[in-house]
Design a protein around this motif. Sequence first.
Motif, PDB file in Angstrom:
ATOM      1  N   ALA A   1       0.815  -1.455  -0.259  1.00 18.15           N
ATOM      2  CA  ALA A   1       0.112  -0.014   0.214  1.00 18.15           C
ATOM      3  C   ALA A   1       0.977   1.136  -0.407  1.00 18.15           C
ATOM      4  CB  ALA A   1      -0.895   0.259   1.232  1.00 18.15           C
TER       5      ALA A   1
ATOM      6  N   LEU B   1       2.677   1.846  -3.280  1.00 22.39           N
ATOM      7  CA  LEU B   1       1.650   2.243  -4.431  1.00 22.39           C
ATOM      8  C   LEU B   1       0.556   3.636  -4.270  1.00 22.39           C
ATOM      9  CD1 LEU B   1      -0.900  -0.388  -4.814  1.00 22.39           C
ATOM     10  CD2 LEU B   1      -0.179   0.696  -6.742  1.00 22.39           C
ATOM     11  N   PHE B   2       0.995   4.451  -2.644  1.00 18.46           N
ATOM     12  CA  PHE B   2       0.849   5.372  -2.529  1.00 18.46           C
ATOM     13  C   PHE B   2       1.676   6.398  -3.198  1.00 18.46           C
ATOM     14  CE2 PHE B   2      -2.195   5.162   0.782  1.00 18.46           C
ATOM     15  CZ  PHE B   2      -3.495   5.971   1.179  1.00 18.46           C
TER      16      PHE B   2
ATOM     17  N   CYS C   1       1.289   6.424  -7.089  1.00 18.40           N
ATOM     18  CA  CYS C   1       0.321   7.838  -6.985  1.00 18.40           C
ATOM     19  C   CYS C   1       0.478   9.103  -6.900  1.00 18.40           C
ATOM     20  CB  CYS C   1      -0.995   7.364  -6.454  1.00 18.40           C
ATOM     21  SG  CYS C   1      -1.477   5.775  -6.908  1.00 18.40           S
TER      22      CYS C   1
ATOM     23  N   LEU D   1      -5.497   1.071  -6.077  1.00 22.33           N
ATOM     24  CA  LEU D   1      -4.230   1.417  -4.445  1.00 22.33           C
ATOM     25  C   LEU D   1      -5.905   1.158  -3.446  1.00 22.33           C
ATOM     26  CD1 LEU D   1      -2.630   2.960  -3.038  1.00 22.33           C
ATOM     27  CD2 LEU D   1      -3.875   5.047  -3.840  1.00 22.33           C
TER      28      LEU D   1
END
Length: 102
Positions: free
Chosen positions: A5, A8-9, A12, A91
Amino acid sequence: MGKEAIELFRTCIPVFQTLSDPHRQDILLLLSEHSRLTVNEITDYSQLSRPAISHHLKLLKDKGLVTVEQQGTLRYYSLALEDSVALLKQLLFIVERDCIKP
């Protein structure tokens, strides 16, 4: 929060930063209503100057949110949201799976 996570943050962040500007949001929404537009056509719908629109389009293009097609002397801009939407969906899936307790 899991490592996946967090990664992915971080991945992004450029998309979030690009989408955070209201003028770029307006450009994306305008392009969603038209199949493609030139800088001058986008400027006609905006209160921003042509150079400002060009700057925002460059940022959107650099992040893969719009594409450009050259036809003669004209450059047509259109949406290219598929990759960014897929990334954001991934996400959300990871955040729901790892971070939201039932």
